[in-house]
Design a protein around this motif. Sequence first.
Motif, short mmCIF file in Angstrom:
data_model
loop_
_atom_site.label_atom_id
_atom_site.label_comp_id
_atom_site.label_asym_id
_atom_site.label_seq_id
_atom_site.Cartn_x
_atom_site.Cartn_y
_atom_site.Cartn_z
N GLY A 180 0.73 -1.09 0.02
CA GLY A 180 -0.12 0.05 -0.06
C GLY A 180 0.76 1.33 0.09
O GLY A 180 1.80 1.25 -0.61
N ALA A 181 0.17 2.26 0.76
CA ALA A 181 1.09 3.60 0.74
C ALA A 181 0.54 4.53 1.98
O ALA A 181 -0.19 4.25 2.54
CB ALA A 181 0.64 4.40 -0.73
N TYR A 182 1.75 5.13 2.19
CA TYR A 182 1.65 6.10 3.38
C TYR A 182 1.61 7.60 3.08
O TYR A 182 2.21 7.91 2.20
CB TYR A 182 2.89 5.87 4.14
N ALA A 199 -8.55 9.36 -3.76
CA ALA A 199 -7.52 8.78 -4.47
C ALA A 199 -7.75 7.22 -4.15
O ALA A 199 -7.67 6.40 -4.76
CB ALA A 199 -6.09 9.14 -4.20
N VAL A 200 -7.61 6.79 -2.69
CA VAL A 200 -7.70 5.39 -2.34
C VAL A 200 -8.86 5.07 -2.90
O VAL A 200 -8.92 3.60 -3.18
CB VAL A 200 -7.48 5.06 -0.85
N ALA A 201 -9.85 5.54 -2.68
CA ALA A 201 -11.44 5.22 -3.20
C ALA A 201 -11.43 4.92 -4.99
O ALA A 201 -11.86 3.81 -5.16
CB ALA A 201 -12.44 6.18 -2.88
N SER A 202 -10.61 5.73 -5.39
CA SER A 202 -10.57 5.57 -6.96
C SER A 202 -9.77 4.28 -7.14
O SER A 202 -10.03 3.39 -8.22
CB SER A 202 -9.90 6.68 -7.69
N ALA A 210 -7.29 3.97 -12.55
CA ALA A 210 -8.25 5.09 -12.27
C ALA A 210 -7.61 5.98 -11.40
O ALA A 210 -7.47 7.17 -11.43
CB ALA A 210 -9.19 4.46 -11.17
N LEU A 211 -6.34 5.55 -10.58
CA LEU A 211 -5.60 6.66 -9.76
C LEU A 211 -4.78 7.21 -10.68
O LEU A 211 -4.65 8.66 -10.55
CB LEU A 211 -4.67 5.64 -8.86
N HIS A 221 1.45 10.83 -5.01
CA HIS A 221 2.40 10.71 -4.23
C HIS A 221 1.99 9.04 -3.66
O HIS A 221 3.03 8.38 -3.31
CB HIS A 221 1.89 11.48 -2.81
N LEU A 222 0.79 8.60 -3.80
CA LEU A 222 0.24 7.42 -3.61
C LEU A 222 0.77 6.30 -4.75
O LEU A 222 1.40 5.30 -4.22
CB LEU A 222 -1.30 7.02 -3.53
N LEU A 223 0.55 7.03 -5.90
CA LEU A 223 1.05 6.00 -7.10
C LEU A 223 2.53 5.70 -6.95
O LEU A 223 3.18 4.68 -7.35
CB LEU A 223 0.95 6.80 -8.38
#
Length: 226
Positions: A180-182, A199-202, A210-211, A221-223
């Motif tokens: 996952g991501a922080y 972002a997480v919902a997408s 989708a992200l 940042h999450l990607l």
Amino acid sequence: MAKQFPQKRSSSAEISRFLDKANTLPAKADNQRLIFALDATASRQATWTQACALHGEMFSATRDLGGLAIQLCYYRGLGEFYASPWGSSPATLHDQMASVRCVAGYTQVRALLRHCLEEHQRGRLRAVIFIGDAVEESVDELCALAGECGLRKLPLFLFQEGDDADVARCFKRLCKLSGGAYARFDAASAALLKALLRAVASFAAGGVDALRKLPDNAARHLLEQL
């Protein structure tokens, strides 16, 4: 002789009204499930209120991707852990959150991760969001559970309120082990938290593709961590 019922041809206006109504119905989201979890110990009331105001972003972000079923989880007090029924509407989740008041107690991240793994075994979860500011349990035990999440393709998205360095290190390790991501935010970062939830919902509803379509820095940042 069978009774003949009069036939009535629907007008174009009636058909349009029917289609408009159908388009407002919530999409089925049985296969797109996300756990939204929060620390509800005493220090968290302000952020709980903020998350309650922003939770609808998770639903709006996934409307065109088939919707999302969300389960609310939280812990507080002395060993109190709650997991709501699964819901597919912002109104349902808001009602669940609005009745909660934060209570002093110890963190229960271990209990949360175990619950997520059990739910994932019952039916696939796309992701877990957790918002918290403290960890008071064995980091090694939490890492073992996060590693199991990684093996089962269950990514953890952990959002830290505040700047405690030990919490940051723990959250980052758990995210890496799970795939996952922080991210970190503070009480004044409502816009950032809103973007992170979207972002997480997408991602949960439409995956990495989708992200990638989201234009904001939170998604990027999450990607970078996935």
